[in-house]
Scaffold this motif. Structure first.
Motif, PDB file in Angstrom:
ATOM      1  N   SER A 317       0.806  -1.217   0.000  1.00  0.00           N
ATOM      2  CA  SER A 317       0.000   0.000   0.000  1.00  0.00           C
ATOM      3  C   SER A 317       0.843   1.273   0.000  1.00  0.00           C
ATOM      4  N   LEU A 318       2.123   1.165   0.332  1.00  0.00           N
ATOM      5  CA  LEU A 318       2.945   2.365   0.456  1.00  0.00           C
ATOM      6  C   LEU A 318       3.257   3.002  -0.890  1.00  0.00           C
ATOM      7  N   ARG A 319       3.507   2.201  -1.902  1.00  0.00           N
ATOM      8  CA  ARG A 319       3.822   2.755  -3.229  1.00  0.00           C
ATOM      9  C   ARG A 319       2.627   3.527  -3.809  1.00  0.00           C
ATOM     10  N   PRO A 320       1.422   2.921  -3.897  1.00  0.00           N
ATOM     11  CA  PRO A 320       0.283   3.709  -4.384  1.00  0.00           C
ATOM     12  C   PRO A 320      -0.104   4.816  -3.422  1.00  0.00           C
ATOM     13  N   GLY A 321       0.194   4.636  -2.119  1.00  0.00           N
ATOM     14  CA  GLY A 321      -0.115   5.691  -1.157  1.00  0.00           C
ATOM     15  C   GLY A 321       0.710   6.939  -1.403  1.00  0.00           C
ATOM     16  N   GLY A 322       2.007   6.752  -1.640  1.00  0.00           N
ATOM     17  CA  GLY A 322       2.852   7.891  -1.947  1.00  0.00           C
ATOM     18  C   GLY A 322       2.471   8.554  -3.251  1.00  0.00           C
ATOM     19  N   ALA A 323       2.126   7.730  -4.255  1.00  0.00           N
ATOM     20  CA  ALA A 323       1.718   8.284  -5.550  1.00  0.00           C
ATOM     21  C   ALA A 323       0.418   9.075  -5.419  1.00  0.00           C
ATOM     22  N   THR A 324      -0.509   8.575  -4.622  1.00  0.00           N
ATOM     23  CA  THR A 324      -1.773   9.283  -4.403  1.00  0.00           C
ATOM     24  C   THR A 324      -1.534  10.617  -3.708  1.00  0.00           C
ATOM     25  N   ALA A 325      -0.600  10.622  -2.745  1.00  0.00           N
ATOM     26  CA  ALA A 325      -0.276  11.869  -2.049  1.00  0.00           C
ATOM     27  C   ALA A 325       0.272  12.907  -3.030  1.00  0.00           C
ATOM     28  N   LEU A 326       1.096  12.467  -3.983  1.00  0.00           N
ATOM     29  CA  LEU A 326       1.632  13.384  -4.990  1.00  0.00           C
ATOM     30  C   LEU A 326       0.515  13.955  -5.851  1.00  0.00           C
ATOM     31  N   LEU A 327      -0.405  13.086  -6.269  1.00  0.00           N
ATOM     32  CA  LEU A 327      -1.528  13.554  -7.096  1.00  0.00           C
ATOM     33  C   LEU A 327      -2.399  14.555  -6.336  1.00  0.00           C
ATOM     34  N   CYS A 328      -2.664  14.243  -5.063  1.00  0.00           N
ATOM     35  CA  CYS A 328      -3.486  15.148  -4.255  1.00  0.00           C
ATOM     36  C   CYS A 328      -2.792  16.494  -4.026  1.00  0.00           C
ATOM     37  N   ALA A 329      -1.448  16.481  -4.088  1.00  0.00           N
ATOM     38  CA  ALA A 329      -0.699  17.719  -3.910  1.00  0.00           C
ATOM     39  C   ALA A 329      -0.579  18.515  -5.211  1.00  0.00           C
ATOM     40  N   GLY A 330      -1.185  17.994  -6.298  1.00  0.00           N
ATOM     41  CA  GLY A 330      -1.181  18.706  -7.567  1.00  0.00           C
ATOM     42  C   GLY A 330       0.057  18.485  -8.416  1.00  0.00           C
TER      43      GLY A 330
END
Length: 334
Positions: A317-330
């Protein structure tokens, strides 16, 4: 002949043994499938390319339903199975039925539409669920970092999780794996570079005896020696943030410091932890189950806040979690 042998060897080594064995198993299923329909595996008795494509579509649909373990699989697995069949056929000297013509780089439009439809049907619940920063930060409450036996191990697990979240790592890149043939291998102490007071040090030679040095690390990089989907030798770095603990640079520095203080060899994988308790006094590898359990402990405590079931969370879950955080940060998708 010597050059030909070297070229064939290089071609064989372009994929891992595990991938080659999986492809061979799938092609064996294709042979059985073709025979069950009264055809040779090369489809030599099927004259029209359109008809050959139909055989591929039926095989794909059946593979979708059973996979290799009698369980339904996602569209990506079906696509890989068809690729294995196509490669097996071209190795036998016949055209790949997936292609509209022998020189084409793309699948037949009908096959592309079929795979797209399968992808649209895939349930989101079967994908790896992303962990969020709230659950990562909750690890300090969920784990006992002061336990006399396991406290330092828990600290090492937390730091590995922080690094994996920020660097978007696959489990095999930072945790112990039994798959010795996998393309993704764990980073080692020598793959870490830390910038301390403006000078760059390799992890094994960094001046880390003083714990206060961690605060002075301004930048950290990991060198991707031969990771999956990465440029060989590429370095990916982070700058330090203002958080005293949940910072990718400080976490990587703490990992390097633990290994450094135990006189770890530069080739030591970052997942190793030395337990100095009198009942142990040896190195232990951090396994994916350790990370999964840690994340689920935190997710359990925070479920009333996040609404995320602990059962959805794992080390993956950490890899997609970090990627999702980047997307949410724009951050741009590329």
């Amino acid at each position: 002949m010597r050059d030909l042998g070297a070229a064939l060897q290089a071609s064989a080594e372009s994929t891992t043994g595990k991938t080659r064995r999986a492809g061979s198993k799938i092609f064996a299923r294709w042979i059985a499938f073709a025979r069950s329909l009264g055809c040779d595996a090369t489809l030599s008795t099927v004259p029209r390319p359109e008809d050959k494509l139909c055989y591929m579509l039926v095989f794909a649909l059946r593979f979708r339903q059973t996979g290799q373990t009698d369980n339904p699989v996602r569209a990506g697995a079906v696509d890989k199975a068809l690729l294995a069949v196509g490669k097996g056929l071209t190795d036998l000297g016949v055209d790949d039925p997936r292609k509209p013509d022998p020189g084409s780089r793309h699948n037949h439009p009908l096959l592309s539409s079929f795979l797209k439809r399968l992808k649209d049907q895939d349930s989101p619940s079967t994908r790896t669920y992303p962990v969020n920063i709230t659950i990562v930060q909750g690890l300090l409450e969920a784990l006992d970092l002061r336990d006399p036996v396991w406290g330092e191990l828990n600290s090492h697990i937390v730091d590995l999780i922080i690094v994996a979240f920020y660097w978007l790592l696959r489990p095999a890149e930072y945790l112990y794996s039994t798959d010795a043939e996998g393309r993704s291998q764990a980073f080692r102490l020598c793959d870490i570079h830390l910038t301390i007071d403006g000078a760059v040090y390799v992890g094994s030679a960094a001046p880390l005896n003083d714990a206060n040095t961690i605060r002075r690390i301004s930048h950290a990089t990991l060198t991707f020696v031969d990771q999956k989907n990465a440029v060989r030798g590429e370095q990916v770095g982070h700058r330090a943030n203002d958080n005293p603990f949940f910072c990718p640079v400080k976490a990587l520095g703490r990992i390097a410091r633990r290994l450094h203080l135990r006189n770890a060899d530069p080739l030591t994988p970052i997942y190793f932890h030395y337990n100095a308790h009198g009942d142990h006094l040896r190195w232990y590898p951090v396994k994916p189950t350790f990370v999964t359990n840690a994340l689920r402990h935190s997710a359990t405590l925070l479920e009333p806040t996040t609404g995320i079931s602990p059962a959805l969370i794992s080390a993956r879950s950490l890899r997609p979690g970090g990627a999702t955080a980047l997307l949410c940060a724009g951050v741009d998708k590329d």
